[in-house]
Design an enzyme around this catalytic site. Structure first.
Site, PDB file in Angstrom:
ATOM      1  CG  ASP A  21      -2.087   0.914   1.110  1.00 54.56           C
ATOM      2  OD1 ASP A  21      -2.299   1.490   0.023  1.00 54.56           O
ATOM      3  OD2 ASP A  21      -2.828   1.081   2.113  1.00 54.56           O
ATOM      4  CG  HIS A  38       0.293   1.757  -9.366  1.00 53.86           C
ATOM      5  ND1 HIS A  38       0.017   1.482  -8.057  1.00 53.86           N
ATOM      6  CD2 HIS A  38      -0.792   2.445  -9.834  1.00 53.86           C
ATOM      7  CE1 HIS A  38      -1.170   1.964  -7.737  1.00 53.86           C
ATOM      8  NE2 HIS A  38      -1.684   2.563  -8.793  1.00 53.86           N
ATOM      9  CD1 TRP A  70     -12.418  -6.160  -9.677  1.00 53.34           C
ATOM     10  CD2 TRP A  70     -11.705  -5.341 -11.623  1.00 53.34           C
ATOM     11  NE1 TRP A  70     -11.701  -7.156 -10.302  1.00 53.34           N
ATOM     12  CE2 TRP A  70     -11.257  -6.679 -11.507  1.00 53.34           C
ATOM     13  CE3 TRP A  70     -11.373  -4.625 -12.775  1.00 53.34           C
ATOM     14  CZ2 TRP A  70     -10.492  -7.302 -12.501  1.00 53.34           C
ATOM     15  CZ3 TRP A  70     -10.608  -5.250 -13.762  1.00 53.34           C
ATOM     16  CH2 TRP A  70     -10.191  -6.565 -13.615  1.00 53.34           C
ATOM     17  CG  LEU A 136       9.549 -17.480  -2.888  1.00 49.36           C
ATOM     18  CD1 LEU A 136       9.404 -17.355  -1.370  1.00 49.36           C
ATOM     19  CD2 LEU A 136      10.014 -16.138  -3.455  1.00 49.36           C
ATOM     20  NE  ARG A 199      -8.098   0.665   5.205  1.00 53.38           N
ATOM     21  CZ  ARG A 199      -7.705   1.926   5.377  1.00 53.38           C
ATOM     22  NH1 ARG A 199      -7.762   2.487   6.569  1.00 53.38           N
ATOM     23  NH2 ARG A 199      -7.256   2.634   4.356  1.00 53.38           N
TER      24      ARG A 199
HETATM   25  C1  FPP Z   1      -1.748   0.113  -3.342  1.00 56.38           C
HETATM   26  O1  FPP Z   1      -1.313   1.435  -3.403  1.00 56.38           O
HETATM   27  C2  FPP Z   1      -1.181  -0.663  -4.434  1.00 56.38           C
HETATM   28  C3  FPP Z   1      -1.893  -1.270  -5.422  1.00 56.38           C
HETATM   29  C4  FPP Z   1      -3.362  -1.229  -5.516  1.00 56.38           C
HETATM   30  C5  FPP Z   1      -1.230  -1.987  -6.521  1.00 56.38           C
HETATM   31  C6  FPP Z   1      -0.019  -2.803  -6.198  1.00 56.38           C
HETATM   32  C7  FPP Z   1       0.599  -3.208  -7.476  1.00 56.38           C
HETATM   33  C8  FPP Z   1       1.919  -3.203  -7.758  1.00 56.38           C
HETATM   34  C9  FPP Z   1       2.958  -2.859  -6.786  1.00 56.38           C
HETATM   35  C10 FPP Z   1       2.401  -3.500  -9.130  1.00 56.38           C
HETATM   36  C11 FPP Z   1       2.122  -4.831  -9.728  1.00 56.38           C
HETATM   37  C12 FPP Z   1       2.373  -6.013  -8.884  1.00 56.38           C
HETATM   38  C13 FPP Z   1       3.068  -7.123  -9.234  1.00 56.38           C
HETATM   39  C14 FPP Z   1       2.992  -8.314  -8.357  1.00 56.38           C
HETATM   40  C15 FPP Z   1       3.916  -7.195 -10.430  1.00 56.38           C
HETATM   41  P1  FPP Z   1      -2.408   2.575  -3.585  1.00 56.38           P
HETATM   42  O2  FPP Z   1      -2.521   2.879  -5.023  1.00 56.38           O
HETATM   43  O3  FPP Z   1      -3.679   2.186  -2.919  1.00 56.38           O
HETATM   44  O4  FPP Z   1      -1.707   3.760  -2.824  1.00 56.38           O
HETATM   45  P2  FPP Z   1      -2.413   4.942  -2.031  1.00 56.38           P
HETATM   46  O5  FPP Z   1      -3.118   4.325  -0.856  1.00 56.38           O
HETATM   47  O6  FPP Z   1      -1.261   5.799  -1.624  1.00 56.38           O
HETATM   48  O7  FPP Z   1      -3.335   5.624  -2.983  1.00 56.38           O
END
Ligand code: FPP
Length: 246
Positions: A21, A38, A70, A136, A199
């Site tokens: 996160d 990301h 989504w 792993l 959470r």
């Molecule tokens: C949460 O941060 C993160 C995500 C919803 C996406 C996680 C995905 C990746 C790290 C890339 C792809 C993964 C793999 C396994 C190759 P957020 O966007 O909710 O952050 P915020 O809370 O600061 O808005």
């Protein structure tokens, strides 16, 4: 940052799971679009896979995209799915070299068929030859939620007992768990969530029954090897009693 003590004897968790996160906030802090967070988050994924291998963790699972995600703007959803595609194409050879088995779990009915095809091919290519044990298991939860998982398991159970509902009486928690998408994977010993949020966000609801939780302030794109090792050190200090008296 606190230094990891190299010689500390660690009690290594078998399964570490991470709620990644803080990508959006990390990007915003730098005046960039969320996608920048990301894509930098993928670097942290690579670092944690290496750290897991180096420290003898047997299963590493990552919450990459929730059922609730989504509901994000289509542009961000497309970017995240694109990143999955790219990560599969770019990383699978390195995973194979490290003898990492790659798996993706979640509600595939909502994914683009071409992504499902790429996932299936990547999974098949990392299945070890017979008799060999992977170093792993890397499990990515995509289009996943804990409630969805429990519901699909309940539906499968109902279907399996359609002809003899009286058998339901004797169903054990282990038999129920064998219908979850995580069947055969040990429950997470340690669940880490980054970015200061405390959470579970509809993640592994059933499987987290006795997990240790670690909430860290670090935003996911900043979470690298040293942070992973520090998390293992923190886990080492936990006294797990599973409701019993020691
Ligand atoms: C949460 O941060 C993160 C995500 C919803 C996406 C996680 C995905 C990746 C790290 C890339 C792809 C993964 C793999 C396994 C190759 P957020 O966007 O909710 O952050 P915020 O809370 O600061 O808005």
């Amino acid at each position: 940052m606190e230094e990891f003590k190299e010689n500390t004897q660690l009690k290594v968790p078998v399964h570490v799971s991470i709620i990644m996160d803080g990508n959006g906030r990390w990007a915003k802090l730098r005046g960039k679009e969320r996608v920048f967070g990301h894509s930098n988050g993928v670097e942290s994924v690579r670092a944690c896979v290496e750290a897991a291998v180096e420290n003898g963790v047997r299963y590493l699972s990552l919450f990459a995209f929730s059922e609730e995600n989504w509901g994000r703007p289509a542009e961000e959803v497309n970017t995240l799915m694109g990143l999955m595609f790219k990560a599969i194409a770019n990383e699978i050879e390195a995973l194979k070299k490290q003898r990492v088995r790659f798996r993706v779990l979640g509600d595939f009915s909502r994914l683009d068929p071409s992504l499902v095809e790429a996932i299936r091919a990547a999974e098949a290519s990392t299945v070890p030859s017979s008799g060999e044990e992977p170093v792993l298991d890397l499990i990515v939860f995509l289009s996943y939620s804990g409630k969805w998982d429990i519901l699909q398991a309940a539906k499968r159970l109902a279907a399996d007992f359609m002809s003899d509902p009286s058998g339901l009486e004797k169903v054990t928690t282990a038999e129920f768990a064998s219908r979850l998408v995580t069947a055969g994977i040990p429950d997470p010993d340690l669940i880490i969530r980054t970015s200061g949020e405390s959470r579970i966000s509809n993640y592994l609801l059933w499987q987290a029954a006795y997990s240790e939780f670690l909430f860290v302030d670090t935003l996911w794109p900043d979470f690298r090897k040293n942070d992973f090792r520090l998390a293992l050190e923190e886990y080492s200090k936990r006294d797990r009693r599973y409701g019993k008296v020691k």
